[in-house]
Design a protein around this motif. Sequence first.
Motif, PDB file in Angstrom:
ATOM      1  N   VAL A   1     -34.646  10.258 -15.049  1.00 19.84           N
ATOM      2  CA  VAL A   1     -34.624   9.196 -14.042  1.00 19.84           C
ATOM      3  C   VAL A   1     -35.979   8.494 -13.974  1.00 19.84           C
ATOM      4  N   THR A   2     -35.912   7.232 -13.578  1.00 22.54           N
ATOM      5  CA  THR A   2     -37.128   6.440 -13.364  1.00 22.54           C
ATOM      6  C   THR A   2     -37.065   5.819 -11.979  1.00 22.54           C
ATOM      7  N   LEU A   3     -38.061   6.102 -11.177  1.00 22.64           N
ATOM      8  CA  LEU A   3     -38.156   5.558  -9.831  1.00 22.64           C
ATOM      9  C   LEU A   3     -39.255   4.503  -9.815  1.00 22.64           C
ATOM     10  N   ASN A   4     -39.006   3.444  -9.055  1.00 27.75           N
ATOM     11  CA  ASN A   4     -39.910   2.302  -9.069  1.00 27.75           C
ATOM     12  C   ASN A   4     -40.583   2.083  -7.716  1.00 27.75           C
ATOM     13  N   CYS A   5     -41.799   1.582  -7.788  1.00 28.03           N
ATOM     14  CA  CYS A   5     -42.548   1.249  -6.579  1.00 28.03           C
ATOM     15  C   CYS A   5     -43.361  -0.010  -6.855  1.00 28.03           C
ATOM     16  N   SER A   6     -43.098  -1.068  -6.095  1.00 23.95           N
ATOM     17  CA  SER A   6     -43.889  -2.290  -6.229  1.00 23.95           C
ATOM     18  C   SER A   6     -44.636  -2.524  -4.925  1.00 23.95           C
TER      19      SER A   6
ATOM     20  N   LEU B   1     -52.625   4.393  -5.475  1.00 26.23           N
ATOM     21  CA  LEU B   1     -51.189   4.552  -5.208  1.00 26.23           C
ATOM     22  C   LEU B   1     -50.857   6.023  -5.329  1.00 26.23           C
ATOM     23  N   LEU B   2     -50.096   6.520  -4.368  1.00 26.59           N
ATOM     24  CA  LEU B   2     -49.774   7.942  -4.328  1.00 26.59           C
ATOM     25  C   LEU B   2     -48.258   8.147  -4.326  1.00 26.59           C
ATOM     26  N   TRP B   3     -47.835   9.216  -4.975  1.00 27.46           N
ATOM     27  CA  TRP B   3     -46.428   9.621  -4.955  1.00 27.46           C
ATOM     28  C   TRP B   3     -46.323  10.971  -4.243  1.00 27.46           C
ATOM     29  N   TYR B   4     -45.281  11.061  -3.385  1.00 30.35           N
ATOM     30  CA  TYR B   4     -44.998  12.293  -2.675  1.00 30.35           C
ATOM     31  C   TYR B   4     -43.529  12.657  -2.869  1.00 30.35           C
TER      32      TYR B   4
ATOM     33  N   GLY C   1     -52.420   1.934 -16.641  1.00 26.91           N
ATOM     34  CA  GLY C   1     -52.122   2.386 -17.988  1.00 26.91           C
ATOM     35  C   GLY C   1     -52.435   3.836 -18.289  1.00 26.91           C
ATOM     36  N   ILE C   2     -52.966   4.566 -17.343  1.00 26.23           N
ATOM     37  CA  ILE C   2     -53.285   5.978 -17.587  1.00 26.23           C
ATOM     38  C   ILE C   2     -52.186   6.832 -16.969  1.00 26.23           C
ATOM     39  N   GLU C   3     -51.463   7.546 -17.809  1.00 26.10           N
ATOM     40  CA  GLU C   3     -50.332   8.327 -17.322  1.00 26.10           C
ATOM     41  C   GLU C   3     -50.827   9.643 -16.718  1.00 26.10           C
ATOM     42  N   LYS C   4     -50.291   9.931 -15.536  1.00 23.00           N
ATOM     43  CA  LYS C   4     -50.514  11.243 -14.937  1.00 23.00           C
ATOM     44  C   LYS C   4     -49.267  12.074 -15.195  1.00 23.00           C
ATOM     45  N   LYS C   5     -49.475  13.339 -15.555  1.00 21.18           N
ATOM     46  CA  LYS C   5     -48.331  14.157 -15.951  1.00 21.18           C
ATOM     47  C   LYS C   5     -48.438  15.539 -15.311  1.00 21.18           C
ATOM     48  N   SER C   6     -47.290  16.032 -14.833  1.00 20.54           N
ATOM     49  CA  SER C   6     -47.234  17.378 -14.306  1.00 20.54           C
ATOM     50  C   SER C   6     -45.862  17.946 -14.620  1.00 20.54           C
ATOM     51  N   GLY C   7     -45.798  18.769 -15.667  1.00 20.92           N
ATOM     52  CA  GLY C   7     -44.515  19.334 -16.085  1.00 20.92           C
ATOM     53  C   GLY C   7     -43.560  18.238 -16.528  1.00 20.92           C
ATOM     54  N   ARG C   8     -42.411  18.173 -15.869  1.00 20.19           N
ATOM     55  CA  ARG C   8     -41.399  17.180 -16.242  1.00 20.19           C
ATOM     56  C   ARG C   8     -41.606  15.847 -15.518  1.00 20.19           C
TER      57      ARG C   8
ATOM     58  N   SER D   1     -43.947  12.503 -14.528  1.00 20.27           N
ATOM     59  CA  SER D   1     -45.062  11.680 -14.985  1.00 20.27           C
ATOM     60  C   SER D   1     -45.034  10.366 -14.236  1.00 20.27           C
ATOM     61  N   SER D   2     -46.191   9.719 -14.160  1.00 22.31           N
ATOM     62  CA  SER D   2     -46.282   8.471 -13.430  1.00 22.31           C
ATOM     63  C   SER D   2     -47.347   7.592 -14.056  1.00 22.31           C
ATOM     64  N   ILE D   3     -47.155   6.303 -13.917  1.00 26.76           N
ATOM     65  CA  ILE D   3     -48.105   5.346 -14.469  1.00 26.76           C
ATOM     66  C   ILE D   3     -48.192   4.149 -13.539  1.00 26.76           C
ATOM     67  N   LEU D   4     -49.335   3.497 -13.565  1.00 27.13           N
ATOM     68  CA  LEU D   4     -49.599   2.369 -12.675  1.00 27.13           C
ATOM     69  C   LEU D   4     -49.899   1.114 -13.495  1.00 27.13           C
ATOM     70  N   ASP D   5     -49.377  -0.006 -13.037  1.00 25.59           N
ATOM     71  CA  ASP D   5     -49.678  -1.303 -13.649  1.00 25.59           C
ATOM     72  C   ASP D   5     -50.273  -2.196 -12.560  1.00 25.59           C
ATOM     73  N   LYS D   6     -51.594  -2.328 -12.554  1.00 23.57           N
ATOM     74  CA  LYS D   6     -52.271  -3.078 -11.484  1.00 23.57           C
ATOM     75  C   LYS D   6     -52.160  -4.579 -11.676  1.00 23.57           C
ATOM     76  N   LYS D   7     -51.790  -4.998 -12.873  1.00 24.33           N
ATOM     77  CA  LYS D   7     -51.606  -6.430 -13.097  1.00 24.33           C
ATOM     78  C   LYS D   7     -50.269  -6.899 -12.524  1.00 24.33           C
ATOM     79  N   GLU D   8     -49.231  -6.101 -12.791  1.00 25.34           N
ATOM     80  CA  GLU D   8     -47.897  -6.446 -12.299  1.00 25.34           C
ATOM     81  C   GLU D   8     -47.605  -5.811 -10.941  1.00 25.34           C
TER      82      GLU D   8
END
Lengths: 114, 115
Positions: free
Chosen positions: A19-24, A33-36, A53-60, A62-69
């Motif tokens: 699954v992919t969850l989105n946050c704008s 930006l924080l995920w809980y 562009g720097i992916e944070k990963k923890s087990g299964r 992962s999250s990434i941020l796009d500050k331009k978009e």
Amino acid sequence: EDKVVQSPLSLVVHEGDTVTLNCSYEVTNFRSLLWYKQEKKAPTFLFMLTSSGIEKKSGRLSSILDKKELFSILNITATQTGDSAVYLCAVEYSWSFGNEKLTFGTGTRLTIIP
Amino acid sequence: SQTIHQWPATLVQPVGSPLSLECTVEGTSNPNLYWYRQAAGRGLQLLFYSVGIGQISSEVPQNLSASRPQDRQFILSSKKLLLSDSGFYLCAWSGDRTHSGNTIYFGEGSWLTVV
């Protein structure tokens, strides 16, 4: 007005799916930006993202941020029933010198079917 | 390590009665403290935040008040509850931005039902 929008509002998938969850967001003076993850009670911290562009990963997860978009995604691979929860996105921003605030989105309710 | 506790966990109160929710933080000093409310199907709404003893900022006009009598104690109160005060209340803290990046950590939450 500063705001954080999450999509979809709810999602139902089968165990093992990805699954992919989105946050704008639209804030001035963005800081992070924080995920809980929120199950029955208090939200628990997952990731904090400050750089694009720097992916944070923890087990299964992962999250990434796009500050331009102005958005972030949270990916969960090989989902398990224990991943069922509300996932909250929050954006920290400066509203005046030396003062920051955290604004939360309404969350995405993820349900994993065995 | 730092811990945060809030109580009571569940509360059922009649309309017009007073309210007191308490929160304490251990293992840190001079934390930023917050009270959030989460109504059913809605996001977390910041009610109050405090950067020090006796320093309270209110985010939204409402029927509630907050106090910080000690460095690591934060209290949410009301003199007369309204039905609309029902919800899930969360206390939270954040520390020195240099060390924690201003990540907010939450207490266990308090379910308030006003009847």
